[in-house]
Each structure stands twice: as C-alpha cells, then as structure tokens.
Design a protein around this motif. Structure first.
Motif, short mmCIF file in Angstrom:
data_model
loop_
_atom_site.label_atom_id
_atom_site.label_comp_id
_atom_site.label_asym_id
_atom_site.label_seq_id
_atom_site.Cartn_x
_atom_site.Cartn_y
_atom_site.Cartn_z
N LYS A 86 0.84 -1.22 0.00
CA LYS A 86 0.00 0.00 0.00
C LYS A 86 0.87 1.26 0.00
O LYS A 86 0.59 2.24 -0.69
N ALA A 87 1.92 1.22 0.81
CA ALA A 87 2.82 2.37 0.90
C ALA A 87 3.49 2.62 -0.44
O ALA A 87 3.61 3.76 -0.91
N LYS A 88 3.93 1.49 -1.10
CA LYS A 88 4.56 1.63 -2.41
C LYS A 88 3.61 2.22 -3.44
O LYS A 88 3.96 3.05 -4.26
N LYS A 89 2.34 1.75 -3.40
CA LYS A 89 1.32 2.26 -4.33
C LYS A 89 1.10 3.75 -4.13
O LYS A 89 0.96 4.52 -5.07
N ALA A 90 1.06 4.18 -2.84
CA ALA A 90 0.85 5.59 -2.52
C ALA A 90 1.99 6.44 -3.08
O ALA A 90 1.78 7.51 -3.66
N VAL A 91 3.23 5.92 -2.90
CA VAL A 91 4.40 6.64 -3.41
C VAL A 91 4.35 6.73 -4.93
O VAL A 91 4.63 7.76 -5.54
N THR A 92 3.96 5.60 -5.57
CA THR A 92 3.86 5.57 -7.04
C THR A 92 2.82 6.58 -7.54
O THR A 92 3.04 7.29 -8.52
N LYS A 93 1.66 6.61 -6.86
CA LYS A 93 0.60 7.56 -7.24
C LYS A 93 1.08 9.00 -7.11
O LYS A 93 0.83 9.84 -7.95
N LYS A 94 1.78 9.25 -5.99
CA LYS A 94 2.30 10.60 -5.74
C LYS A 94 3.29 10.98 -6.84
O LYS A 94 3.28 12.10 -7.36
N ALA A 95 4.17 10.04 -7.20
CA ALA A 95 5.17 10.30 -8.25
C ALA A 95 4.49 10.55 -9.59
O ALA A 95 4.87 11.45 -10.34
N ALA A 96 3.46 9.76 -9.88
CA ALA A 96 2.72 9.92 -11.15
C ALA A 96 2.06 11.29 -11.21
O ALA A 96 2.04 11.94 -12.26
N LYS A 97 1.52 11.72 -10.05
CA LYS A 97 0.86 13.03 -10.00
C LYS A 97 1.87 14.14 -10.27
O LYS A 97 1.60 15.11 -10.98
N ALA A 98 3.09 14.00 -9.65
CA ALA A 98 4.14 14.99 -9.85
C ALA A 98 4.55 15.06 -11.32
O ALA A 98 4.75 16.12 -11.89
N LYS A 99 4.64 13.87 -11.96
CA LYS A 99 5.02 13.81 -13.37
C LYS A 99 3.96 14.40 -14.29
O LYS A 99 4.23 14.80 -15.40
N ALA A 100 2.72 14.45 -13.79
CA ALA A 100 1.61 14.91 -14.62
C ALA A 100 1.73 16.39 -14.98
O ALA A 100 1.12 16.86 -15.93
N VAL A 101 2.54 17.16 -14.21
CA VAL A 101 2.71 18.58 -14.52
C VAL A 101 3.66 18.69 -15.71
O VAL A 101 4.81 18.27 -15.65
N GLN A 102 3.14 19.24 -16.79
CA GLN A 102 3.96 19.37 -18.00
C GLN A 102 4.55 20.78 -18.02
O GLN A 102 3.83 21.76 -18.00
N TYR A 103 5.87 20.88 -18.07
CA TYR A 103 6.55 22.17 -18.03
C TYR A 103 7.08 22.60 -19.39
O TYR A 103 7.48 23.75 -19.57
N VAL A 104 7.14 21.67 -20.35
CA VAL A 104 7.68 21.98 -21.67
C VAL A 104 6.66 21.58 -22.74
O VAL A 104 6.15 20.45 -22.73
N TYR A 105 6.36 22.53 -23.64
CA TYR A 105 5.42 22.27 -24.75
C TYR A 105 6.15 22.50 -26.06
O TYR A 105 6.81 23.53 -26.25
N GLU A 106 6.01 21.54 -26.97
CA GLU A 106 6.74 21.59 -28.24
C GLU A 106 5.89 22.22 -29.35
O GLU A 106 4.65 22.20 -29.29
N PHE A 107 6.57 22.79 -30.34
CA PHE A 107 5.90 23.25 -31.56
C PHE A 107 6.76 22.88 -32.75
O PHE A 107 7.97 22.77 -32.66
N GLY A 108 6.12 22.66 -33.87
CA GLY A 108 6.80 22.18 -35.08
C GLY A 108 5.94 21.09 -35.69
O GLY A 108 4.73 21.21 -35.79
N ARG A 109 6.55 19.99 -36.07
CA ARG A 109 5.75 18.86 -36.59
C ARG A 109 4.88 18.30 -35.48
O ARG A 109 3.75 17.88 -35.69
N LYS A 110 5.42 18.28 -34.25
CA LYS A 110 4.65 17.88 -33.09
C LYS A 110 4.34 19.16 -32.31
O LYS A 110 5.24 19.78 -31.74
N THR A 111 3.08 19.57 -32.33
CA THR A 111 2.70 20.83 -31.67
C THR A 111 1.71 20.54 -30.56
O THR A 111 0.66 19.93 -30.79
N GLN A 112 2.06 20.98 -29.35
CA GLN A 112 1.24 20.65 -28.18
C GLN A 112 0.40 21.83 -27.66
O GLN A 112 -0.45 21.65 -26.82
N GLY A 113 0.67 23.04 -28.13
CA GLY A 113 -0.05 24.21 -27.62
C GLY A 113 -0.93 24.85 -28.68
O GLY A 113 -1.05 24.36 -29.80
N ASN A 114 -1.55 25.97 -28.32
CA ASN A 114 -2.34 26.76 -29.28
C ASN A 114 -2.47 28.18 -28.77
O ASN A 114 -2.04 28.51 -27.66
N SER A 115 -3.13 29.04 -29.55
CA SER A 115 -3.18 30.47 -29.23
C SER A 115 -4.01 30.79 -28.00
O SER A 115 -3.93 31.91 -27.47
#
Length: 919
Positions: free
Chosen positions: A7-36
């Motif tokens: 259970k403790a390991k699962k909680a840590v994994t969930k917490k880590a996944a949540k932290a990773k969910a914050v996207q700090y870099v967005y690409e543009f070009g052939r692969k474009t992740q943002g918009n106006s």
C-alpha cells in the motif's frame, strides 16, 4: 506487514505519477502541443508559435518552458522543477530529429535562439540570446557546413557578445558609458583602419572572438562556457531573471501587468538571415501601426539577424523594396499576411527570416499600435466583415480614443516653420519641448514643470523612464519597428525615428543638423505624423475631430471624425451606464456635450469665485466677523453666481446639472503675502492688521479635514442660502424666458458624514427653493443629494439615503481619507510602493478597488436598501479612467462623470464593461 508495504509503495507511485503529470515543456513544429488560447501558460509568443505551426506556416521547430516554471523559479530560490531537465532534453531530441542537426555536434550543429514570452507583449523589456550552441568546435563545423567561414564566425562573435552581456554580466557602468564589447570591436577596427562591422574578415572575427573571451575572463573571472547545455541553462536562467529587471518592472507598473504572471521561455531552432545576399530578416505588420492604413508595412535587412532590425544599429529598408530584391519571398509574405489576419482577425506584428531564399516565421502577435491606428483598424475591419461592431468596441483600448483629440501643430505656424530634417513617422501627433539627452535629464526637467523631447541616437529599454516623462521621442537611428517606435506607439507618445541627418553628441550635449546646433535645454518640435523635425517651439492646434466640433471643419471632410463618430455610436449602442462631465463654465459644458456628455456630474462652485471682483467679495465675506457683514458680501456674490448658473443651464439644454456647494476650506481664498493683504484691506475698508489677525484666526492645522464642505454651511447657513438662491433664480429665469429652457438642477451637499448634517443643509435648500418658486410663480424640478467622500458616509449610507435623493462618490477625497494619503504629497513614496508591489498602481489615477472600492460598494448597497430608486454616480478624477469606469459599472452606478476630454474614453470603457457583463 507485506500488505502495508504494498500500500505504501502504491501511494508513493501515485504521488510520483501526480508529480510527473505537470507538463513544463510544450513543443511546436511537426509535433505541436499548444495553441493560441494558452497564453497564460505559454506566454503570447509561445502560444502564437504553436498556433502558426498548427495552421501550417513555416515555423522553425522548438519548445516553450511555461510560465509555471518562472513561478517555480522565483518561489524556490531560483531553482527548477526536478522533471524539467529531462523534459528539455526530450524536446531538444525532437528538434534534432526535425532539423537533422545535433545540439553541440562537431559536424552538423543545431543552434537555438532563446527568447522571453510574457502573456502580454513587453517589447525589449526582457533578454534574448541568439546563436546558442556555438563554441570553439561547433563554429568550425558551421563554417564547413555553410561554406561561409565569415558567416560562422560572425554568428559566434554575436553569441559571445549577447551571452557575455545578458548571462555573464559584462555591461557598461552607466547609461552614458560605452558598451564594453563595442569598445573592443571599435579598437580592432581602428587597428585595421576599417569603418564598418561588415568589413571584418573571417580572420578579423577570429581575433575579435579571442578579445571578447579575454574581456569576459577579465570582468567575470570565468571563462566563456564551451558546454552547450551549460549555455542553454545559463540563457534560460537569464531570461527568467530578466522578468525582475528594472526596465521590466517599470514597464509592468506602467501597463498594470501583474508580477505574478511570470514569463515563458521559447527555445527555437536558429535560421540565419545573415548567410549572405540570398538571406535576410525583418519585422512587418499586416497594417500600418502608426495610422492603421490597410497596407503591408515593415522593414528588413539583407544579410542580417533579427536583433539588427529592432536594435536600430543599421537602418533597414521598407518592406516594399523586398519585392525587388527577393520577389518570391515578398510574394510568400503577402500570402502569410493575408492568412494571419484571416486567422487571428487582428492586425499582426510578425518577425521573419529568409535563409537562402527560404522563408521562416519566427513569431506573430497582435501588433502594438497608436490610438489612431487602433480606431482605424477596428473601424475598417468591421467594414471588411472580418469582425463585428462588438469585437471592434472590445478591441480598442479605451484610452486610445483620446489620441484622436490630441493637438496638432498650428497649420498657420507650421507654414512659417522650415523643417531641419525628416525622420520616420513612428508615433503621430505634435510635440514641443526642451531637448534632453538622457532619461535622468528628462525626469529632472519634468520635475521642474518643463516639457521635454528625449533625443537619443537610439533608445534602449534603459531609457524607459525618460520616454514616460517626455512629450516626444526623437532618434537618429532605427526604423519603425525599433525599440523607440514600439514603446512610443504603446504609450501614445509622439515619435520620430531614424533621422539620419541628426548628429547627437552625448559628451557635448548637442544635437546637430547641418550647421544648426541645438544644446540641451533648447526647444525642439517634432511631428510624429509627417516625421518633420523643427528647431524651436511651434504652437499646437486642435485635432481634426476637435475642429469638427468647433465648426472649423465639415464632418464629411474628415475621415478621422467619421471613424471617431462611428466608434462612439457603437459604444453608445452597447453601454448601459451614463456618462457626464465635470464642468464649471458654459464653454467647458459645450465642449463636453460635443464629446457626448449627458449631463454635468460635478460643477465646482468654488471655481466661480476667483474671477475679477469676485475674489474680493469672497474675501470680504470670509473676513467678516458678523452675520450682517457676511450677508452684505454674499449679496454682491449672488448676481455673479446666478449668471454663472444661468449660462450653465442654457449650455446644457435641460440635461442634469449637479452643483456641488462650496467645498474647500476658506483659507484657500485668503491672501498669504503682505502686499495682497494690504490690497484687500484697502478694498474692503479695514486695516492690514485686521486682515492679518483674521487670517491667523482662520488658520487650520489640517484644513483638508477641517472647516470645509457642509461644515461651513452648518456654521454659516447664509452661504448655503446664497448659493441655493443663485441656483433657483437662474433656473427660474431659464424657465420663464421667452424661449423657455428646460432645467434639471441637482444640488449636492459636500463632505457629509452624519445624517443630521445633511438634514440641516437640505432644510435650507428646500426653504430657499420654496421662496423662489413662490416669488417667480414657477415650479422648478430639482433634487438634493450628497457627495460620499469620507468613509463614515459610506458606512452609514443607509441612514443618509433617507434624506439624499442621489449619491455622487467623490473618490478623490474618499481615497485620501481611506488610505490616509495626500494626493499632493504621496508622489514622494508612491513610486517605491509600486516597485515593491504594495500598490499595483497609483490609487489617485485608478481606483483602489480592493480598499476604497469596498466602501463604494457598501455605499451603493446601503443606499439602495433604503431608497431603491436613488441615483448613483461618481465625480472624482477616476470617472475617466477605463479600469475605474469598468469598476463603476460592476458595482451598479448609474453614471460616471469626468473632465470633457475624457468623456469619449468613459463612453468606450462603459461599453466594454457592459459587453464583458454579457460574456
């Protein structure tokens, strides 16, 4: 036990996944992740780069570090989120795939440009780094790959100079000192006996690079970094740090941009406009940003990088000439221009580079424009069916409309004047003032009450304070997209750029054109519409719109007036709040009506007492020690006041006129020097000693909080009686005249804090009204209300509304009494308060919505709870400031009142507030 561990390991994994969910870099070009629509997260530049990539414009690939990284950076002692390094490396790898180049590679290197990108455009306020990724090895690879050794080493020396300045801090000692890198280059050019940078050969540039690296080592005690990722993180950190540099802070303060927004950072693959004669770079606008005309407008340089254009180091060519030098690129740009306007539905300001005849788009944004251009672009886009009238009204900054009313040079005087020379017209209007050569000199002269024109070879962001203080800006270098032009247009300043014949010598403090020499302090006049520059001061004349109102120009002959008139009609169609004016004379009232005022919200009666003999009679009344003597003096004043009110009622033709009874403390009317005291003593037949003794007796320690307003009327009811009689007799005269004139007087009792104060004054007004109506056999419609200008009045508004038929919020005094700040003295510390973000803006310019605003809301709610039909307005200086007008709409006022020239601004702001409500 094992279950708990899982259970403790699962909680840590969930917490880590949540932290990773914050996207700090967005690409543009052939692969474009943002918009106006993602400007809050990606900044304006990043969001629009993503949007241009989405609509298949030729955008070099790259990525954006979000504004959340900036917030994290400042909240965590200038460090970054843990996941950021991995995200950046992944984004770099994707750019490498798209460009088929490798970052830091010794054979085929990928280079980046690193630029800021706040939510709101802040031209020139933050830092930029180009050609990042060059070092002693990759420069050799770039030379071999391009087949142009000089180009490669020119890029390297530019990068070292930018990086050394912005990241490593190799900067001049003060605003008038030479740039250290420029001194090194100038020294080498002297040795080589050459004049231009372009004359430096590849070998010369190699020597220059050695000297640059030596300079960096001497100044910083550190070597110029050779590791490309060290370079990248140094540049990213510098851009984030520049969010809090002095010029960025000053810019945000001026334009109300919150520090909490932060900036994004855009990292984009380099394309090269300095690759030779088949390459170039430029800045263009889809319409003329100075006057709004629907023409392709901009400038470019062949064999140059973007910074060369905006820095004004070389004066660029008009974009129309690109059709001759690069016809294919020009034709493609025309297509891009049309596509951008059709997609963004607004005038765009974009940067482009042509690399070996191939076009690339580096950024686009809604272009900064003058007030005239804002109006014209909105007006014509409706006619072209690109937008509707709602979008037009919402789009025009309310303050912009006032630029159509600004003076121009007097045509008769202009005919007599001969221009010294002509520059590029970058900010329309007419400006005259003393020549100054630095921001410090501009501020010092303006502090003395003088008008100035800031004259610079070229401006930089460090000149911002001087630009704000000046009437106009003149530069001898740079074009219509230079720093001076961009900032001047946004500020609504008159600006002339790129006046090549103007020679400015900062050391001698002279401005020379041919044989004419102007020294600091001499007068100069500049015309930002034509670009003409004149020695001396030229008188100004009213604008075209004002000339129409004055009957000197027919509406059909003025396109400017037609645009102004239509925008105002659209605004009136959508606004729900009334707009009145603050006016004390018939001339002011007529001007305000021409501008669309629907009544007078504040007539200050004290302004009527300073003309001719009136001040003598006023002083006689004040100096009197007995009521009988006061009444004698008041009788003399009665005729003047009655005639004044009659003139106002006639001018307003039945529109409501709110008259504030005598408000200021009596000492303001008294003579303060011995000669003036002797003169008044002789005029009223008393001794100078008597006058001196009375002045001393009437002295108050804090007159602003003393014997003034309704307190005067309560102590001396005969003053209120005389003023009420003057109002009602003037109204009666209008109603009984051969040609009957409708009247609608509203009598306002000032400085009320207690219901009983108002009751006593209302009784006097009603008594006089009854006497006049009986004597003149006429019924006069009138109202009696009060000014809510001290906190207690707002707190007890439910009680005061029992006697008051209307409230008018006097937010000048309400701000002073709520904040405990004097508007006359707060200037000594307000700049520090703004810089420290204690106050986001001057509370005497724009209402303090959080503090004073709560009292206004309370007054509205309590007043309406007692008297649902009560009329509510505002008559402080805030009544013509757009953000304050929008606040007044939100809290439910019936009208705002402002000075006559601000009436169109208030009309447009009120419409924008109503449309925001609908949304």
């Amino acid at each position: 036990m094992a279950t708990k561990t899982k259970k403790a390991k699962k909680a840590v994994t969930k917490k880590a996944a949540k932290a990773k969910a914050v996207q700090y870099v967005y690409e543009f070009g052939r692969k474009t992740q943002g918009n106006s629509k993602m400007k809050e997260l990606l900044g304006g530049k990043g969001a629009n780069l993503a949007e241009m990539a989405r609509i298949k414009l030729p955008v070099p690939p790259g990525f954006t570090l979000t504004t959340e990284v900036c917030t994290y950076f400042y909240d965590n002692k200038l460090s970054y989120p843990k996941t950021l390094v991995a995200e950046v490396k992944a984004a770099v790898a994707n750019v490498e795939k798209q460009t088929k180049k490798i970052f830091g590679d010794a054979k085929n290197p990928l280079l980046f440009g690193v630029r800021s990108g706040a939510r709101e455009s802040m031209p020139g306020m933050m830092d930029t780094i180009l050609n990042l990724g060059l070092n002693d090895k990759t420069v050799v690879a770039l030379a071999e790959k391009s087949g142009n050794e000089r180009f490669a080493y020119d890029c390297y020396r530019r990068f070292i100079q930018m990086y050394g300045d912005v990241v490593m801090g190799v900067q001049p000692a003060d605003e008038n000192a030479h740039e250290p890198f420029d001194e090194v280059m100038d020294g080498l050019k002297k040795e080589l006996k050459i004049k231009n940078d372009s004359d430096l050969t590849a070998d010369d540039l190699k020597e220059l690079i050695k000297r640059y690296q030596k300079l960096i080592k001497q100044v910083t005690k550190s070597a110029f970094p050779q590791n490309v990722y060290e370079q990248l993180w140094g540049a990213v950190g510098a851009v984030f740090s520049s969010w809090q540099n002095e010029r960025a802070i000053l810019y945000r303060q001026k334009y109300g941009i919150p520090a909490a927004w932060g900036t994004a950072v855009n990292v984009q693959a380099m394309v090269f406009g300095n690759l030779g004669d088949t390459s170039g770079t430029g800045v263009a606008f889809t319409r003329d940003p100075a006057n709004g005309e629907n023409v392709f407008y901009g400038e470019y340089l062949i064999n140059a990088q973007g910074e060369d254009v905006v820095a004004g180091v070389r004066t660029p060519k008009e974009i129309s000439k690109l059709a001759e030098e690069m016809p294919d690129a020009h034709a493609e740009l025309e297509e891009v221009r049309a596509k951008l306007e059709a997609h963004f539905k607004d005038m765009q300001d974009f940067e482009f580079t042509v690399e070996d005849n191939k076009l690339y788009m580096l950024q686009t944004r809604n272009g900064k424009r003058t007030g005239l251009a804002a109006v014209r672009i909105a007006y014509e886009m409706v006619k072209e069916k690109l937008i509707d009238d709602v979008a037009a009204v919402k789009r025009i900054p309310a303050d912009s409309i006032s630029s159509l009313l600004v003076p121009i040079f007097d045509p008769a005087e202009l005919k007599k004047a001969k221009p010294l020379t002509t520059g590029l017209p970058a900010g329309p209007g007419a400006a005259s003032g003393h020549v100054v050569f630095s921001a410090a000199a501009a501020e010092a002269q303006v502090a003395k009450g003088n008008k100035v024109v800031l004259c610079r070879v070229e401006t930089s962001p460090e000149d911002l304070r001087g630009m704000i203080a000046s009437e106009g800006i003149l530069t001898s270098r740079g074009g219509v997209s230079s720093h001076a032009a961009l900032v001047a247009r946004q500020m609504g300043k008159v600006c002339v750029c790129g006046a090549h014949e103007v020679v400015i010598d900062y050391g001698k403090k002279t401005l020379t054109v041919g044989k004419t020499v102007l020294r600091e302090g001499d007068f100069i006049s500049i015309d930002g519409t034509s670009g003409h520059i004149f020695a001396g001061a030229i008188p100004t004349a009213p604008s075209e719109v004002s000339q129409v109102f004055n009957g000197k120009l027919k509406p059909a002959k003025s396109y400017t007036y037609q645009m102004f008139d239509q925008i105002m009609k659209w605004a009136d169609k959508h606004r729900t709040m009334g707009v009145r004016t603050n006016a004390d004379t018939p001339a002011q009232a007529k001007q305000a009506i021409a501008f669309g005022a629907e009544g007078i919200g504040l007539c200050r009666t004290e302004h009527m007492f300073f003309e001719g003999d009136r001040i003598t009679f006023m002083r006689e009344m004040i100096l009197a020690t007995e009521e009988v003597d006061r009444r004698k003096a008041l009788k003399k004043l009665l005729k003047f006041q009655r005639d004044d009110f009659k003139g106002l009622f006639k001018a307003m033709e039945g529109r409501p006129v709110t008259v504030r009874l005598l408000d200021p403390p009596l000492h303001e009317f008294l003579p303060h020097d011995d000669s003036a005291r002797r003169a008044i003593a002789e005029a009223i037949g008393v001794t100078p000693e008597f006058v001196s003794d009375r002045v001393k007796a009437l002295h108050e320690q804090n007159p602003m909080l003393g014997h003034r307003g309704c307190r005067l009327g309560i102590t001396y009811p005969e003053i209120t009686e005389m003023q009420a009689r003057a109002i009602f007799e003037a109204a009666a005269a209008c109603l009984t005249a051969k040609k009957k004139i409708k009247v609608s007087p509203e009598i306002m009792i000032p400085l009320v804090g207690f219901k009983k104060e108002l009751d006593l004054q209302v009784a006097v007004v009603h008594k006089v009204a009854a006497e006049v109506m009986e004597a003149k056999k006429v019924k006069i419609p009138y109202m009696v209300g009060t000014m809510i200008e001290i906190p207690r009045a707002a707190l007890t508004a439910n009680e005061i509304a029992e006697s008051a038929e209307f409230f008018s919020f006097g937010t000048n005094d309400l701000t002073q009494t709520t904040l405990g700040m004097s508007r006359d003295d707060a200037g000594s510390f307000l700049p520090d308060y703004k810089e420290l973000d204690i106050l986001p803006q001057n509370p005497f310019d724009s209402i303090d919505q959080t503090g004073v605003g709560q009292l206004v809301q309370m007054g509205v709610d309590k007043g309406r709870a007692t008297r649902p039909e009560i009329k509510l307005g505002i008559c402080g200086e805030h009544g013509g400031e757009p953000n304050s007008v929008k606040f007044c709409h939100r809290v439910g006022l019936n009208y705002v009142s402002c000075s006559p020239p601000r009436v169109p601004v208030a009309r447009l702001a009120a419409a924008q507030a109503a449309l925001a409500d609908k949304k």
